[in-house]
Structures are given as structure tokens and as C-alpha cells.
Design an enzyme around this catalytic site. Sequence first.
Site, short mmCIF file in Angstrom:
data_model
loop_
_atom_site.label_atom_id
_atom_site.label_comp_id
_atom_site.label_asym_id
_atom_site.label_seq_id
_atom_site.Cartn_x
_atom_site.Cartn_y
_atom_site.Cartn_z
N HIS A 279 -49.07 -18.14 31.49
CA HIS A 279 -47.95 -19.26 31.51
C HIS A 279 -48.46 -20.04 32.56
O HIS A 279 -49.39 -19.89 33.51
CB HIS A 279 -46.70 -18.55 31.99
CG HIS A 279 -45.69 -19.51 31.86
ND1 HIS A 279 -45.36 -20.63 32.69
CD2 HIS A 279 -44.76 -19.73 30.73
CE1 HIS A 279 -44.15 -21.39 32.24
NE2 HIS A 279 -43.77 -20.94 31.04
N GLU A 338 -42.28 -15.72 24.94
CA GLU A 338 -42.51 -15.62 23.61
C GLU A 338 -42.78 -14.23 23.24
O GLU A 338 -42.59 -13.55 21.94
CB GLU A 338 -43.65 -16.45 23.16
CG GLU A 338 -43.50 -17.86 23.64
CD GLU A 338 -42.46 -18.62 22.82
OE1 GLU A 338 -41.56 -17.96 22.53
OE2 GLU A 338 -42.63 -19.90 22.81
N1 COA Z 1 -55.23 -15.17 26.37
C1 COA Z 1 -56.57 -15.30 26.73
N2 COA Z 1 -57.02 -16.06 27.61
C2 COA Z 1 -55.92 -16.68 28.29
C3 COA Z 1 -54.78 -16.78 27.91
C4 COA Z 1 -54.38 -15.85 26.78
N3 COA Z 1 -52.93 -15.77 26.41
N4 COA Z 1 -53.82 -17.56 28.79
C5 COA Z 1 -54.97 -18.10 29.59
N5 COA Z 1 -56.08 -17.72 29.21
C6 COA Z 1 -57.24 -17.97 30.09
C7 COA Z 1 -58.01 -19.24 29.54
O1 COA Z 1 -58.84 -18.74 28.68
C8 COA Z 1 -58.44 -19.75 31.04
O2 COA Z 1 -59.72 -19.09 31.06
P1 COA Z 1 -61.05 -19.88 31.79
O3 COA Z 1 -60.53 -20.24 32.92
O4 COA Z 1 -62.07 -18.79 31.52
O5 COA Z 1 -61.45 -20.91 30.78
C9 COA Z 1 -57.79 -19.32 32.10
O6 COA Z 1 -56.90 -18.21 31.32
C10 COA Z 1 -56.47 -20.44 32.34
O7 COA Z 1 -56.07 -21.15 31.07
P2 COA Z 1 -55.27 -22.27 30.92
O8 COA Z 1 -55.38 -23.04 29.52
O9 COA Z 1 -56.03 -23.29 31.97
O10 COA Z 1 -53.95 -21.97 31.47
P3 COA Z 1 -52.67 -22.71 31.29
O11 COA Z 1 -51.81 -22.85 32.52
O12 COA Z 1 -52.99 -23.97 30.58
O13 COA Z 1 -52.09 -21.76 30.16
C11 COA Z 1 -50.67 -21.14 28.35
C12 COA Z 1 -50.68 -21.30 29.68
C13 COA Z 1 -49.44 -20.65 27.91
C14 COA Z 1 -51.26 -22.35 27.30
C15 COA Z 1 -51.60 -20.09 27.94
O14 COA Z 1 -51.69 -18.89 28.99
C16 COA Z 1 -51.78 -19.59 26.59
O15 COA Z 1 -52.40 -20.31 25.61
N6 COA Z 1 -51.11 -18.43 26.21
C17 COA Z 1 -51.07 -17.94 24.94
C18 COA Z 1 -49.92 -18.99 23.99
C19 COA Z 1 -48.80 -18.60 24.28
O16 COA Z 1 -48.20 -17.61 24.79
N7 COA Z 1 -47.59 -19.73 24.56
C20 COA Z 1 -46.21 -19.60 24.98
C21 COA Z 1 -46.19 -20.12 26.07
S1 COA Z 1 -44.61 -19.94 26.94
#
Ligand code: COA
Length: 395
Positions: A279, A338
Site C-alpha cells: 500500500h 483488496e
Molecule cells: N508485489 C510485489 N512487489 C511489490 C508489491 C507487490 N504487491 N507492492 C510493492 N512492491 C515493490 C515494488 O516492486 C517496489 O520494489 P522496488 O523498490 O524494488 O522497485 C517497491 O515494492 C515499492 O513499490 P511502489 O510501486 O513504489 O510502491 P507504491 O507505494 O507505489 O505501491 C501499490 C502501492 C498498492 C501500487 C503496490 O503495493 C501494488 O502494486 N500492490 C499490488 C496491487 C494492489 O493490491 N492494489 C490495491 C491497493 S489498495
Amino acid sequence: MCPIAQPQKELNMLSASEARPPGAASDQVHFGLEGVIVADTRLSDVDGKQGRLTIAGFSLERLVETHSFEGVVSLLLGGHAPTPSESERVRGLLGQARLRAHAWLSARHALLSSLDCMVTLRAVLAAYDAPLLDSAASLDAALELTALTGVATAHWVRARLGAAPLEPDPSLGHASDLLRLMQDVRPSERAARALDVYLMTVSDHGMNASTFTARVVASTGSDLVSAVTAAVGALKGPLHGGAPGPVLDMLEAIGTASAAASWLERELAAGRRIMGMGHRVYRVRDPRAQVLENALRTLASEDPNVDARIALARAVETQAERLLSARSRGRALKANVEFFTAVLLDGLHVPRHAFSGVFAAGRMAGWCAHFYEQQAANRLVRPSSRYVGKPPTDA
Ligand code: COA
């Protein structure tokens, strides 16, 4: 599984340092606006360190204990805790709004079955022309759109089955009627209450992507329908509200607790994200996951599969957390809302392709409340960008 590969940070462009020497204040780019405060709000607060969600002055846990979804809609739009008679009045108004939505949607039923659920919502919201949408009363307009979103999702489920739409029953609570409209059977008290808890749980959540989208549209002086239609577009994305369907796919693909670790390892090795984990704000388990898990547990006496579903989900969550913590260099990636949305809605027999639609039905009240809040203290949202393209050739 989920097609979300890791995002590419540098696209095909000059780097910032090539374009302009670093150090100037204007070089500060807040990619994804992380941590940037863009508005004051009385609607909700997300404490990502402690894992606490406050909605209009109530902790989430207390809110779901003491309110119904109708009460939360009036709380968000009215600004104060509704009296029992106010809640009752809103329940009646929402029921009447469902009937109007049904009359309008029934004439377009064939269209519904040919579209994806979120595309349907985007289309019907954009086209809906109920007179109360022009109403000066924010609550009336919010109820109209809340009813439309819920009924359109339920009718979409029926259309997909090749079945005729059912007429809403305004004497029922909103959650109970939505389940009945989807499934053609009056749900048990427990099932209706579980969906009611879900709708309240997702009603608002700080400056999430779809809410921000709605506020950006509001800030231009545009109208409510344009704002919430844009918000549906943002919610549709798999990084936001599109995740629960893929979470259910994942749980089914894993099948048994013992298969979780190897399945998840393969996904991560292939560069894919584990849906339902991580998140932007929470660094602990999303508090909404527990509230939804509790709601699901109340169904165990009616459905012998509930305990097994929860056990599998918990096992997958534990393995995912372990594997992600080993890879994420100190960034905590825990279950988000989710993850248990998928398990709860599946437990309520909502088809997975309708999960995001049900999410939108719960979030609509929050989007509307944010629209009006933005209008009341508006400043055009107009950030800046850093130019990393080529310098002008005529310089
Ligand atoms: N699975 C695998 N790796 C993940 C991950 C996941 N669910 N969520 C984050 N990461 C990793 C990223 O690859 C990144 O790694 P890196 O630094 O080596 O590149 C790191 O964690 C940070 O990710 P980032 O995308 O910058 O974090 P964010 O704050 O933008 O992410 C989300 C938030 C929700 C977009 C992300 O956690 C995600 O994509 N989750 C899966 C989708 C989901 O469940 N969405 C519903 C949200 S309520």
C-alpha cells in the site's frame, strides 16, 4: 496471473540531470505525489504507521459497529452523525433512487451484457440524467449516484447471466437489496450485514487516486457527474480498485496452503506483483483487511466453506508477507483492503468481475463528499512538471 510488471522508472527520455542541472528548488519532483498534502478534509484520515482509519470522526471499527451504510452516506454528506430518523429517511430516499435507476437502466439492459462492469459504470454514470442530479442538495445528488452505481452493478451481473433485471425493493436496506438484485433471493441478515460493513469500510479513504481524480475535476469548476465518472476510471486500474478479482484468481490458482510459497515465489521471480499486498500509505496491515475478515467470519455458521477460505487466505498472506519482506529492503508490504475484499465478496457469492463495481458502489458517497468539499474551498489543481525533453533547437 496479474499482468502488472514492475513499473519502468525511466522512460525513453533524457534524464532530469541531462535536461537541467540539479539542485534548484524547481527540480524537486514528487513522483506519484507521495506524501504531498493537497487538501484539508474532514472526511477521513489514514494513519499509515499505526494502521488506523478514521471516517468523519469515527474509527473504522466503531463506525461499522454503530452505523449502517445509509448512516455513513448521511455522515459523509451531512457532516454530522445522523439521528435514527435521519438514517431512516436516507434509507427511504436511497430506495426511491434505486427505483429511478432501475427504470432508466432497464431500458438499456442489452448494452450492459456487452461491456465490462467498470466500463458499464463509466458509461451509465456519464449518461445518467436523473433530475435530482441538478439538485442543490448534495445529499440528494449523492444518493442518486450511489443508487445508480449499486443498481447498475447488480443489473450488470444479471445481464451477464442472460437474466432480466429485478425491480429494487425500497423497503430493504441498500446492502440487502443489492444482494437480492444480483441473486434473486432475499439474503440472510448476516449476509446483508456483511455487505453493509463492506460498503461502509470502503466509503472513504483519504486522498486515494480516484478521490484525488474527483477533486481535480471538481477544481476545474466541472460538474459532479464528470468528477465521479473520472473517479470510476481511476478506480478501474489494477493498482487501485481493480485488484480484488485478481486476488481471487490467485487464491484459486494456489488452492492449498502448502502450495502458497512456491506459487508466490514463481510470480515474484517472473517480475509480477502479488495482488492485494502493499500500500502507498500503510506500513502495517491495512486495518480494513481485519474489519472485512471479521465480517466474513460472521458468515461461518451459514456457509461451511468460510473457515477454509479464511484459512487459505491467511496462509497465502503470511507467505506473501514473508517473501516480500525478504525482497523489499525494509519496506513493509502487507495485506491491503483488496485481499479480504476478494474473500468476503466471494463468500457473499458476488461474481469476481463485479468486485470493482461493488467497490465503486461503496466509494461513491466519498467521491461526492470530496467533490463538494473541494468546491467549498476551491483552488484549481494545477501542479507543474519538469521538462526533460530536448532543448529547443533554435536556442
Ligand atoms: N508485489 C510485489 N512487489 C511489490 C508489491 C507487490 N504487491 N507492492 C510493492 N512492491 C515493490 C515494488 O516492486 C517496489 O520494489 P522496488 O523498490 O524494488 O522497485 C517497491 O515494492 C515499492 O513499490 P511502489 O510501486 O513504489 O510502491 P507504491 O507505494 O507505489 O505501491 C501499490 C502501492 C498498492 C501500487 C503496490 O503495493 C501494488 O502494486 N500492490 C499490488 C496491487 C494492489 O493490491 N492494489 C490495491 C491497493 S489498495
